[in-house]
Design an enzyme around this catalytic site. Structure first.
Site, PDB file in Angstrom:
ATOM      1  N   SER A 159      29.071  17.827   8.098  1.00 47.72           N
ATOM      2  CA  SER A 159      29.132  18.399   6.758  1.00 47.72           C
ATOM      3  C   SER A 159      29.627  17.347   5.762  1.00 47.72           C
ATOM      4  CB  SER A 159      30.021  19.650   6.778  1.00 47.72           C
ATOM      5  OG  SER A 159      29.856  20.405   5.608  1.00 47.72           O
TER       6      SER A 159
ATOM      7  N   ASP B  19      19.907  25.201   8.993  1.00 51.94           N
ATOM      8  CA  ASP B  19      21.158  24.960   8.285  1.00 51.94           C
ATOM      9  C   ASP B  19      21.130  25.680   6.938  1.00 51.94           C
ATOM     10  OD1 ASP B  19      23.421  23.981   7.025  1.00 51.94           O
ATOM     11  OD2 ASP B  19      22.971  21.865   7.435  1.00 51.94           O
TER      12      ASP B  19
ATOM     13  N   HIS C  58      24.369  24.909  10.922  1.00 53.32           N
ATOM     14  CA  HIS C  58      25.103  23.818  10.288  1.00 53.32           C
ATOM     15  C   HIS C  58      26.174  23.221  11.205  1.00 53.32           C
ATOM     16  CE1 HIS C  58      26.720  21.516   6.932  1.00 53.32           C
ATOM     17  NE2 HIS C  58      27.912  22.032   7.128  1.00 53.32           N
TER      18      HIS C  58
END
Length: 491
Positions: A310, A398, A431
Site C-alpha cells: 500500500s 484491489d 489489496h
C-alpha cells in the site's frame, strides 16, 4: 466391553447365578480361549462370525492385526516442531470407518479476536482423511487444499465488523485448535456442539524462528526493530514498510529473518518520537534508514532491498528512485506515484497526486478508493534512475490502489530497462497481500481515516496470490541482493 475386543452377552440364561459365579465362569472361558498372545492372534483369525458357547454369544468387534484394526480417531500433522506460518502442513485424520463422513473444524483466537473455519470430508476406504489429497465437499472452502482450514478462516459471529487477523506479539504463536466431528456440519451447527468432537489437536505456528535475533533500533533519527538470522552472515538486507495505519508492524520482518534475510521493520509515523501524522514524514528519514542498513556489517555489500505494501509500496519505489543503494524493490499494491500527501525532502518536496474524496464509492457504508486518483505517465516515479530491480505484486480485485498505475509503470520504463520491471498479476486477489495462509480481509476499519475501506479479493484466489507471491519475493531478494556490486562512497 470385554478384553481383546470381544463383548460378552448373556443370551441364554436359564438360572439365576450370583455375581461371583458369573465372574468365575467368565474367567474360565477366558483362560481356555486365550492362553498366549500367539493363540489370541490365531483365534482372531478364526472368528469371522458370531460363535455360541453354552449360553454366551461372543461377537467380534475389533481386529488387532494392523491391516484390519479399527483405531480410535486421531489427528496427525507434519512437519512437527517449531512451525512457521508460511510452512505447508499435511493434516491427516486417521482411525475412521470406511467412507466415514466427518467435519474438521479450526478455531484461532488472537488478542480478543476469534476466527474459525470448517471443511467436510468422506474418509477413504482405509478410514483416512488427508487434507492434502482429499477434497472438502462443503464448508468455508471446497476442493483440495492442505492449508484450506487456515486461509479460509472467517471472523466468528458476534464480533465487530471488519476485524483483521494480524500478529502483533511476535514472541507468541498463532494457536489453532483443530477438532473433528461426526457427519457433515455447517459452522453454525458446529458452534452448537460443545463437547462431542471425536478427536482434536492443537497446532502452533510462528512468524519467528527460535534463533532469530531482534534488536530495538534507536540510532540518529531511525526507529524500528531489526530482525536478524542466526549466524555470521552476510545476509541480504531489506527494509520493511507498511501502509497508512501508522505504528510498527513486525510480523513480515520476523518471517523474512526466519528465511535468512536481515529485515528492518521501519515505522514512519505514530511510533515513539516519530511524526504524529502522515503529512509530516520526510524522504530524508527513509534515505537515512537506507544508509544505516547498507552499512550494517552483516548485510551483503552492494545494496539493500525494500518491501512495502500500500503506501509502503509508494515509498519503496520513491526510495529506489532517490538512492542507488536500493538495488531491489517489492511493491505490493502500492501506487507508482506519490499518493495523497506531499512528501517532504531536503532536496525539494515531492508533490502528491491528491486523493479526490468526492470520487469515493460507497458500498453499504464501506468505501472504495481505487478511482480517486487522476494521474498520467508524467507522475510515475522514475524507479529506473539507478537501475534497481522492481517486483510488482498486482492484485486485479484491489479496491484501494489503482492497479492500472502498475501497468503504466511498466509501459513508462525506458525500453532498454524494461527487464528490470517485473509484474506478477493475480486475478481476484485483494489489496492486503500478506505471507501465506493468512485469511482474506476484504474490508476493515481504518483508524487514520476513521472509516471502513473495501480491500477486495476472493478467498481462494487471494490465498493463491499470497502463497505464490511470497515464494517469488524470497527468491527475488536472495537473488538480487547477493550479487556483490560496487557502490562509491559518494552514494
Amino acid at each position: 466391553m470385554y478384553r481383546f475386543g470381544y463383548s460378552v452377552n448373556k443370551t441364554v440364561c436359564q438360572y439365576s447365578w450370583k455375581c461371583n459365579t458369573v465372574l468365575e465362569w467368565s474367567r474360565s472361558i477366558h483362560n481356555k480361549l486365550f492362553t498366549s498372545s500367539q493363540q489370541i492372534q490365531h483365534k482372531l483369525g478364526l472368528f469371522d462370525s458370531p460363535v455360541k458357547l453354552k449360553g454366551v454369544k461372543i461377537s467380534q468387534t475389533r481386529h488387532l492385526s494392523s491391516s484390519r484394526m479399527n483405531l480410535a480417531p486421531s489427528i496427525e500433522f507434519k512437519p512437527t516442531g517449531h512451525l512457521l506460518v508460511d510452512e505447508e502442513l499435511e493434516i491427516i485424520v486417521k482411525g475412521l470407518n470406511k467412507q466415514h463422513a466427518v467435519s474438521v473444524y479450526a478455531k484461532l483466537s488472537e488478542e480478543g479476536k476469534h476466527f474459525e473455519s470448517c471443511a467436510c470430508f468422506n474418509a477413504d476406504d482405509n478410514g483416512i482423511v488427508n487434507l492434502k489429497n482429499h477434497p472438502s465437499l462443503s464448508g468455508t472452502y471446497t476442493g483440495v487444499s492442505s492449508m484450506g482450514l487456515f486461509w479460509s478462516m472467517v471472523p466468528c459471529s458476534g464480533q465487530m465488523e471488519g476485524i483483521r487477523l494480524a500478529k502483533k506479539n511476535i514472541d507468541t504463536p498463532f494457536i489453532t485448535d483443530i477438532s473433528v466431528y461426526n457427519n457433515h456440519h455447517t459452522l453454525n451447527e458446529i458452534r452448537d456442539k460443545t463437547s462431542n468432537d471425536i478427536c482434536s489437536t492443537v497446532i502452533e505456528r510462528w512468524y519467528k524462528s527460535p534463533d532469530v535475533i531482534c534488536h530495538e533500533v534507536h540510532d540518529g533519527n531511525i526507529r524500528g526493530k531489526l530482525y536478524m538470522p542466526a549466524g555470521k552472515g552476510p545476509f541480504p538486507g531489506v527494509i520493511d514498510l507498511f501502509g497508512t495505519v501508522g505504528g510498527i508492524t513486525e510480523f513480515r520482518s520476523a518471517l523474512l529473518a526466519s528465511r535468512g534475510i536481515i529485515s528492518l521493520s521501519l515505522p514512519y509515523f505514530l511510533y515513539k518520537d516519530l511524526p504524529k501524522s502522515l503529512g509530516e514524514i520526510s524522504l530524508d528519514y527513509f534515505l537515512e534508514a537506507v544508509d544505516w542498513l547498507f552499512h550494517h556489517d552483516k548485510v551483503f555489500p552492494g545494496g539493500i532491498g525494500v518491501v512495502g505494501v500500500s503506501k509502503g509500496g509508494d515509498l519503496a519505489l520513491i526510495m529506489s528512485a532517490y538512492s542507488p543503494k536500493v538495488r531491489a524493490v517489492v511493491n505490493i499494491n502500492g501506487c507508482t506515484f506519490n499518493a495523497t500527501l506531499p512528501l517532504k525532502y531536503s532536496g525539494g518536496d515531492i508533490p502528491e497526486i491528491p486523493l479526490h474524496l468526492d470520487k469515493l464509492e460507497n458500498m453499504d457504508g464501506k468505501y472504495i478508493m481505487k478511482n480517486c486518483f487522476e494521474y498520467t505517465s508524467d507522475d510515475i516515479t522514475p524507479v529506473w534512475n539507478h537501475g534497481a530491480k522492481v517486483l510488482n505484486i498486482l492484485s486485479e480485485d484491489d479496491m484501494c490502489s489503482p492497479g492500472e498505475c502498475i501497468t503504466l509503470l511498466k509501459e513508462t520504463y525506458p525500453k532498454d530497462k524494461t527487464n528490470d520491471c517485473i509484474v506478477l498479476t493475480y486475478p481476484d486477489a485483494g489489496h492486503l497481500v500478506e505471507p501465506p495462509y493468512t485469511p482474506l480481509c476484504n474490508m476493515s476499519y481504518h483508524k487514520s481515516y476513521d472509516m471502513y475501506f473495501m480491500w477486495g479479493g476472493k478467498p481462494e484466489a487471494h490465498a493463491f496470490a499470497q502463497e505464490d507471491s511470497w515464494k517469488n519475493i524470497l527468491r527475488f531478494f536472495k537473488s538480487e541482493l547477493t550479487k556483490t556490486q560496487f557502490v562509491t562512497a559518494k552514494l
